[in-house]
Design a protein around this motif. Structure first.
Motif: not given
Length: 166
Positions: A82-111
């Protein structure tokens, strides 16, 4: 995880309201005074509790706030959401898909594994809050409070509780 101050305030106010007669009320001003917190900020949270069906707001000179349900039917999760809402406390921003070792989306089939772990932890936390009711924590308070405190609280409630007209 950090919850807002309003969560603590709301839980304490709901506990106090759980210890007044069924149709009685306490004003927002009285609740703020009892806990030594700013009335204007508390009223915002009390409105949220009313909107989510945790509290009822009664208008008029004998009005104020009271629980909308029995203390054993109100969980800590009800109040937190009621006070703080229902949103999850942790929000994944998928930083594993950034930086020099990133691959295309097919490399990340799982959350992301970090996200899965955090969601499991959050679900456990929410389940624990869902199991704790206002009645549970009130009973714990009365079992562990300094005995000098109880008559002070009882006297304050007797002076500040608003009873409906008969």
């Amino acid at each position: 995880m950090k919850l807002s101050d309003g969560v603590e305030w709301a839980i304490h106010c709901a506990m106090l309201l759980g210890n007044i007669p069924e149709n009685a009320t306490l004003s927002g001003k009285a609740l703020a005074e009892f806990h030594g917190i700013p009335e204007s900020y508390l009223l915002k949270h009390l409105k949220q509790l009313v909107a989510r069906g945790v509290l009822e707001s009664v208008s008029g000179p004998r009005g104020g706030y009271r629980l909308a349900r029995a203390p054993d039917e109100i969980t800590l999760l009800d109040i937190v959401q009621a006070v703080d809402g229902n949103r999850p406390a942790f929000r994944c921003t998928e930083i594993r898909r950034r930086g020099p070792c990133r691959l295309d989306d097919s490399a990340y089939p799982l959350c992301c594994g970090v996200n899965r772990a955090m969601m499991r932890a959050e679900q456990a936390w929410r389940n624990a809050l869902k199991e704790q009711t206002l009645d549970d924590i009130s009973q714990d308070f009365f079992a562990t409070a300094d005995p000098r405190l109880l008559p002070l609280g009882e006297n304050w409630l007797a002076e500040n509780t608003r009873m409906p007209k008969s």
